[in-house]
Enzyme design. Structure first.
Site, PDB file in Angstrom:
ATOM      1  N   GLU A  63       0.865  -1.156   0.017  1.00 37.74           N
ATOM      2  CA  GLU A  63      -0.054   0.018   0.013  1.00 37.74           C
ATOM      3  C   GLU A  63       0.874   1.275  -0.098  1.00 37.74           C
ATOM      4  O   GLU A  63       0.482   2.445  -0.605  1.00 37.74           O
ATOM      5  CB  GLU A  63      -1.049  -0.084   1.220  1.00 37.74           C
ATOM      6  CG  GLU A  63      -2.098  -0.965   1.072  1.00 37.74           C
ATOM      7  CD  GLU A  63      -1.903  -2.238   1.436  1.00 37.74           C
ATOM      8  OE1 GLU A  63      -0.648  -2.547   1.946  1.00 37.74           O
ATOM      9  OE2 GLU A  63      -2.727  -3.229   1.108  1.00 37.74           O
ATOM     10  N   HIS A 131     -12.004  -4.208   8.570  1.00 40.60           N
ATOM     11  CA  HIS A 131     -12.505  -4.241   7.014  1.00 40.60           C
ATOM     12  C   HIS A 131     -13.820  -3.580   7.203  1.00 40.60           C
ATOM     13  O   HIS A 131     -14.834  -3.773   6.547  1.00 40.60           O
ATOM     14  CB  HIS A 131     -12.580  -5.471   6.457  1.00 40.60           C
ATOM     15  CG  HIS A 131     -11.199  -6.234   6.226  1.00 40.60           C
ATOM     16  ND1 HIS A 131     -10.459  -6.655   7.346  1.00 40.60           N
ATOM     17  CD2 HIS A 131     -10.652  -6.377   5.183  1.00 40.60           C
ATOM     18  CE1 HIS A 131      -9.602  -7.307   6.769  1.00 40.60           C
ATOM     19  NE2 HIS A 131      -9.546  -7.284   5.479  1.00 40.60           N
TER      20      HIS A 131
END
Lengths: 339, 333
Positions: A63, A131
């Protein structure tokens, strides 16, 4: 007019902009591996057929690199659309977004621009705390970023196209329960709103909210999934004789304060509904700004209905409890009417 | 026996080598003198902010960037002055930025740690350790996607090699064969911490094999050796063959930042390295090879010092930014 889900509308926006401008490209994890998902929620599915894997670039699970590479490419003549599978992963790349993407134009005295898009799905969907988060407020705090949050297919396409053409880094928050993704990527409790999307090209300027439902007693400002929860609450309240106006700001930075002010001149009551946790949220900022600019239009205190200040729990019964529901919004509205 | 033609050629080669080394020396002397001037101005309290200087590391910047084109890119660190001068950022605009003037290369908004000028390929310096490395990957990706043969030289320190961003950037550049030259200026200390205390291997460049790219360890104070390594890595990058790690062993002649007497460094070690100063190495070679006389070198040095005095005058006479200029450039328009 074509009927489209938000996932399809986002895909169309990317497709049209990639056709229009060869500088536009996508990068992210699993975005179009043959036999894969087309991104976690199918937005980029199949785009490599037309544009090839060089412009639909599948990355390692890195990321920091994804965001940093987007910054570097954007500064030197490209227009990257970067993607994370879940918004929570933005924390991994926070330095690149907050220190580089957001500050590079400023630190260079305006000689550099960073025309990049960072797409991120948010929202609680029984996946547990990592999440699930709605992260808008982390990013609305950063000068140099623009923050958008489309809740309909029409807005998704028009706003994403504007984001791609913007000279600045734009973070796009998309809601997992609103994509309308098909096949095995569909969410169980998704609303799957399908909307009319014009065939002809259109762009939606940032900083222009819309009234989703007109009303005279209470103004509710809500974004993403909470727009739908507020609409549901408005239905319930209408039967009780309470008329609710629902405003979807569509973009959080810049924010359409004019629309909220003109609405409360009529309703004199304001509620803000957000799925982000309550403390120091974007709703707090809106409340403070309206208190500064519009206190005398109000007959009651501004109230916020937001996710409780806890990590998102897994058990559906607990998740449903912490995230604002139509019932909770309606109850808050009843209290507000008595205030 | 050499033919007459070959003799002429070798003489031409020697002239070329002489001209190159003299120019590199002049650049290194500029970097050294610029930073020394900044140091004194800072001590006098003329300049705001802090300083992270690179005296002693001039051969790294000059040797690596000497053959880059204006269209090539460079990413730098919190210690960017040498890199920026060697990439062609104007001396006047850099000095003005140090004086926080509106004529500075960042209009007074960047300061020492964000020095740069994208019009000459110097990405405004990124002062978060290793933060520039993923950005360099993006610049390399852009060079490749736009079908240019431009390259990006990405400077980082030994301290950056233990950041996650280092790993993510190296791996991505390698798998996509990007035109990135990763340059580790290993001056052995991340601020006050010796690299041996935080790294189990002798050479940072040894990590190259983990990414499937070449790695090279080079005597970083010898500008000609640095330049030779740069030539190899840049050629490889331009041909689309991918990235390289070049590790330059070097040493700071100064502290990490202001008010750092380097009490954490061994004094014998310092002496040894000071004897290997990059300016001394080059100067000796120029004199030995008779590329120039001592007087000619003095002329070069005088010329450079005058340029620096002129830059200081320019900066001092430049206007301050207006306070409310702070509200501009948050967004590009």
């Amino acid at each position: 007019m074509a009927k489209m889900s938000i996932a399809e509308a986002l895909r169309e926006a990317i497709r049209e902009e990639m056709r229009r401008d060869e500088r536009v490209f996508c990068l992210g994890e699993d975005i179009d591996i043959p036999g894969g998902f087309g991104g976690a929620f199918t937005v980029t599915l199949g785009l490599s057929k037309e544009f090839g894997h060089e412009r639909i670039l599948d990355t390692p699970i890195s990321e920091i690199m994804i965001a940093g590479a987007a910054v570097g490419a954007a500064m030197t003549g490209m227009i990257p659309i970067a993607d994370v599978q879940y918004g929570d992963f933005l924390f991994c790349m926070m330095d690149q977004l907050a220190d580089n993407a957001a500050k590079m134009t400023y630190m260079s005295g305006g000689t550099v621009s960073v025309p990049m898009v960072m797409r991120a799905p948010v929202g609680a969907t029984t996946r547990g705390a990592q999440h699930a988060q709605s992260l808008e407020s982390f990013f609305t705090h950063v000068p140099g970023l623009k923050i958008i949050c489309p809740s309909t297919a029409y807005d998704a396409k028009g706003l994403l196209k504007t984001a791609i053409r913007d000279k600045n880094p734009v973070v796009v928050f998309e809601h997992k329960l609103l994509y309308g993704s098909k096949g095995n990527r569909a969410e169980k409790s998704a609303l799957s709103p399908v909307g009319e999307v014009p065939e002809e090209e259109y762009l939606i300027p940032f900083g222009e909210g819309v009234i989703r439902r007109e009303g005279t007693d209470i103004t509710i400002v809500a974004n993403l999934l909470m727009v739908y929860r507020a609409m549901e609450a408005a239905e319930i309240l209408e039967k009780e004789g309470i008329s609710v106006e629902v405003i979807d700001p569509r973009t959080l930075v810049p924010f359409d304060y004019e629309l909220v002010l003109s609405s409360i001149k009529k309703t004199s009551r304001l509620m803000i509904v957000e799925e982000d946790t309550r403390r120091n949220g974007w709703g707090a900022e809106v409340a403070a700004q309206i208190a500064e600019d519009g206190l005398y239009y109000l007959d009651a205190p501004i109230i916020r209905v937001a996710t409780y200040d806890v990590p998102i729990p897994f058990a559906p019964v607990m998740e449903n409890f912490v995230v604002p529901s139509a019932a909770r919004i309606a109850e808050a509205a009843r209290k507000l009417m008595k205030a | 026996m050499k033919t007459e033609n070959e003799l002429v050629l070798s003489k031409a080669d020697k002239n070329k080598a002489a001209a190159r080394l003299l120019e590199m020396y002049e650049q290194m002397f500029l970097l050294r003198s610029y930073e020394e001037k900044i140091y004194f101005l800072f001590l006098e309290g003329v300049m705001p902010g802090t300083i992270h200087q690179s005296q002693g590391q001039e051969a790294c910047a000059v040797g690596m960037l000497f053959d880059l084109r204006k269209e090539d890119y460079m990413t730098s660190t919190h210690r960017p002055a040498g890199h920026c001068l060697a990439k062609g950022v104007s001396l006047d605009s850099m000095m003005a930025e140090m004086f926080a003037k509106s004529t500075g290369c960042c209009k007074g908004k960047g300061g020492a740690m964000h020095t740069g000028d994208i019009s000459v390929g110097a990405i405004p310096a990124i002062a978060i350790t290793a933060g520039g490395m993923p950005v360099a990957v993006g610049v390399g990706l852009s060079c490749k996607m736009r079908r240019t043969d431009n390259v990006v030289v990405c400077f980082f320190g030994d301290g950056a090699s233990n950041e996650g961003a280092f790993h993510e950037a190296m791996n991505a550049a390698a798998i996509w064969k990007l035109p990135v030259v990763f340059v580790c200026e290993n001056n052995f200390y991340g601020a006050s911490t010796h690299i041996k205390l935080v790294t189990n291997i002798e050479n940072i460049a040894d990590r190259a094999s983990a990414y499937g790219m070449p790695g090279e360890v080079v005597e970083g104070n010898d500008v000609e050796l640095v330049n030779e390594a740069a030539t190899r890595a840049i050629a490889r990058a331009r041909k689309g063959e991918g990235p390289t790690i070049i590790e330059l062993k070097t040493y700071r002649r100064c502290g990490h930042s202001r008010n750092d007497a380097c009490a954490y460094r061994d004094k014998v070690e310092e002496k040894e390295w000071y004897a290997k100063d990059p300016l001394i190495i080059s100067k000796n070679r120029i004199l030995e090879e008779k590329y120039a006389t001592a007087e000619e070198l003095e002329q070069i040095e005088k010329r450079v010092l005058q340029r620096i005095e002129d830059a200081v005058e320019y900066a001092k006479n430049s206007p301050d930014p207006k306070p409310e200029d702070a509200l501009e450039h948050v967004y590009a328009v």
